[in-house]
Design a protein around this motif. Structure first.
Motif, PDB file in Angstrom:
ATOM      1  N   THR A   1       8.759  17.666   8.854  1.00 35.14           N
ATOM      2  CA  THR A   1       8.443  16.317   9.352  1.00 35.14           C
ATOM      3  C   THR A   1       9.248  15.274   8.562  1.00 35.14           C
ATOM      4  N   PRO A   2       9.778  14.248   9.228  1.00 37.54           N
ATOM      5  CA  PRO A   2      10.498  13.213   8.483  1.00 37.54           C
ATOM      6  C   PRO A   2       9.613  12.551   7.413  1.00 37.54           C
ATOM      7  N   VAL A   3      10.208  12.263   6.269  1.00 37.31           N
ATOM      8  CA  VAL A   3       9.478  11.600   5.173  1.00 37.31           C
ATOM      9  C   VAL A   3      10.246  10.334   4.806  1.00 37.31           C
ATOM     10  N   VAL A   4       9.543   9.196   4.795  1.00 36.05           N
ATOM     11  CA  VAL A   4      10.194   7.953   4.366  1.00 36.05           C
ATOM     12  C   VAL A   4       9.417   7.384   3.182  1.00 36.05           C
ATOM     13  N   ALA A   5      10.075   6.553   2.416  1.00 34.80           N
ATOM     14  CA  ALA A   5       9.423   5.936   1.259  1.00 34.80           C
ATOM     15  C   ALA A   5       8.575   4.744   1.700  1.00 34.80           C
ATOM     16  N   ALA A   6       7.474   4.533   1.017  1.00 38.21           N
ATOM     17  CA  ALA A   6       6.643   3.358   1.267  1.00 38.21           C
ATOM     18  C   ALA A   6       7.486   2.101   1.052  1.00 38.21           C
ATOM     19  N   ALA A   7       7.149   1.056   1.805  1.00 37.34           N
ATOM     20  CA  ALA A   7       7.965  -0.159   1.729  1.00 37.34           C
ATOM     21  C   ALA A   7       7.269  -1.285   0.961  1.00 37.34           C
ATOM     22  N   LEU A   8       5.947  -1.289   0.953  1.00 37.72           N
ATOM     23  CA  LEU A   8       5.244  -2.443   0.369  1.00 37.72           C
ATOM     24  C   LEU A   8       5.045  -2.312  -1.135  1.00 37.72           C
ATOM     25  N   GLN A   9       5.288  -1.112  -1.635  1.00 42.98           N
ATOM     26  CA  GLN A   9       5.185  -0.864  -3.075  1.00 42.98           C
ATOM     27  C   GLN A   9       3.841  -1.317  -3.621  1.00 42.98           C
ATOM     28  N   ASN A  10       3.868  -2.137  -4.668  1.00 38.38           N
ATOM     29  CA  ASN A  10       2.602  -2.373  -5.359  1.00 38.38           C
ATOM     30  C   ASN A  10       1.674  -3.395  -4.686  1.00 38.38           C
ATOM     31  N   THR A  11       1.994  -3.826  -3.469  1.00 38.59           N
ATOM     32  CA  THR A  11       1.045  -4.709  -2.780  1.00 38.59           C
ATOM     33  C   THR A  11       0.262  -3.979  -1.684  1.00 38.59           C
ATOM     34  N   ALA A  12       0.622  -2.725  -1.377  1.00 35.76           N
ATOM     35  CA  ALA A  12       0.014  -2.038  -0.229  1.00 35.76           C
ATOM     36  C   ALA A  12      -1.515  -1.972  -0.327  1.00 35.76           C
ATOM     37  N   GLY A  13      -2.031  -1.660  -1.517  1.00 32.49           N
ATOM     38  CA  GLY A  13      -3.481  -1.537  -1.684  1.00 32.49           C
ATOM     39  C   GLY A  13      -4.186  -2.866  -1.449  1.00 32.49           C
ATOM     40  N   ILE A  14      -3.600  -3.930  -1.972  1.00 28.57           N
ATOM     41  CA  ILE A  14      -4.195  -5.266  -1.801  1.00 28.57           C
ATOM     42  C   ILE A  14      -4.201  -5.643  -0.318  1.00 28.57           C
ATOM     43  N   VAL A  15      -3.071  -5.415   0.333  1.00 23.79           N
ATOM     44  CA  VAL A  15      -2.937  -5.800   1.745  1.00 23.79           C
ATOM     45  C   VAL A  15      -3.904  -4.987   2.612  1.00 23.79           C
ATOM     46  N   GLY A  16      -3.975  -3.663   2.363  1.00 17.38           N
ATOM     47  CA  GLY A  16      -4.869  -2.811   3.147  1.00 17.38           C
ATOM     48  C   GLY A  16      -6.332  -3.162   2.914  1.00 17.38           C
ATOM     49  N   ALA A  17      -6.665  -3.519   1.684  1.00 18.56           N
ATOM     50  CA  ALA A  17      -8.050  -3.920   1.389  1.00 18.56           C
ATOM     51  C   ALA A  17      -8.397  -5.190   2.156  1.00 18.56           C
ATOM     52  N   ALA A  18      -7.457  -6.136   2.187  1.00 23.56           N
ATOM     53  CA  ALA A  18      -7.706  -7.385   2.929  1.00 23.56           C
ATOM     54  C   ALA A  18      -7.864  -7.095   4.423  1.00 23.56           C
ATOM     55  N   MET A  19      -7.066  -6.165   4.946  1.00 25.20           N
ATOM     56  CA  MET A  19      -7.185  -5.798   6.369  1.00 25.20           C
ATOM     57  C   MET A  19      -8.567  -5.220   6.666  1.00 25.20           C
TER      58      MET A  19
END
Ligand code: BGC
Length: 264
Positions: free
Chosen positions: A234-252
């Motif tokens: 399966t294709p694997v790509v690197a995360a793009a949001l880096q150290n903000t992903a958790g904050i952004v997902g929590a807000a969502m």
């Protein structure tokens, strides 16, 4: 630089997220139209021992730095059902059974607190605004850190509390095989470590057949050193949001309509 803002409209699209990690508790205001932070994030050290009460006080301190009074989302590194902690492989055992919603809510004068798994938060954020934004189908995000966290998102909707880090892969737990901490502890090269990561990805893809893997966690910043070495299909790509992903997902998670229903 001059910024022209329309406060009333902007305010409707803002949320607040807090990412609780082993070394830092990070929070910020999130523009939910773009998935970007509004201003800087605030990071306070995670109290030691990281008991529920001590962490709740620190979360409240982060929130109060911004004067945020609305609903907020908070991540936790384990299984959460209906606000209650069910597991915590790498945290203080005092968390098991704690109702994080209530413990943190009590520090915040009644603000609505939504709690979700840390990798689930990163997954929904990456799927919507980051590395998965142009992809449909089944996305699996894996965070490689102290342990391995996982999130499964199907067409924007989260399947909460998957725990692929604890899958048995050839007689060994996936996160004991291939977490970033294992590479560090053993002094492994990227080549050696990536062979273990491949085994974990193959075990997951044989069971689930995702369309895309997103590799997150601090080590994804060095993605060019190891993603090309992977041998899975399966294709694997690197995360793009880096150290903000958790904050952004929590807000969502604290907002309706983002594909993140708090696990019930
Ligand atoms: C936990 C997961 C968590 C991951 C990353 C694992 O040990 O079981 O729930 O997402 O670590 O923090």
């Amino acid at each position: 630089m001059t910024t022209v803002s329309t406060p009333d409209t902007a305010a409707q699209h803002r949320g607040f997220g807090v990412d609780v990690g082993g070394s830092g508790i990070k929070g910020g205001i999130v523009d939910l139209a773009t998935g970007r932070l509004v201003g800087d994030r605030v990071k306070l050290p995670t109290p030691q021992p990281a008991t529920p009460g001590a962490v709740a006080e620190t979360v409240a301190a982060v929130v109060n730095e911004f004067g945020w009074t609305g609903p907020l989302g908070v991540t936790y590194p384990g299984v959460i059902q209906d606000g209650v902690v069910k597991t915590g492989a790498n945290v203080d055992p005092a968390w098991i059974g704690a109702n994080v919603r209530d413990v943190i809510g009590a520090e915040l004068a009644g603000q609505d607190v939504t709690v979700l798994n840390d990798a689930d938060a990163a997954g929904v954020a990456e799927a919507r605004y980051g590395a998965g934004r142009d992809h449909t189908g089944v996305i699996v995000l894996l965070t490689f850190g102290t342990g391995i966290g996982s999130a499964v998102i199907h067409n924007g909707v989260l399947l909460p509390n998957t725990e692929f880090g604890h899958l048995d892969v050839g007689g060994k737990e996936a996160e004991h095989r291939a977490a970033a901490s294992v590479k560090e502890k053993r002094g492994w090269s990227y080549e050696k470590w990536t062979r273990q990561v491949t085994k974990v990805l193959v075990a997951i893809e044989n069971a689930l057949w995702p369309d895309l893997f997103i590799a997150g966690g601090g080590i994804s910043r060095k993605a060019d050193k190891w993603l090309p070495l992977l041998q899975n299909r399966t294709p694997v790509v690197a995360a793009a949001l880096q150290n903000t992903a958790g904050i952004v997902g929590a807000a969502m998670a604290a907002e309706p309509g983002f594909g993140v229903e708090e696990p019930r």
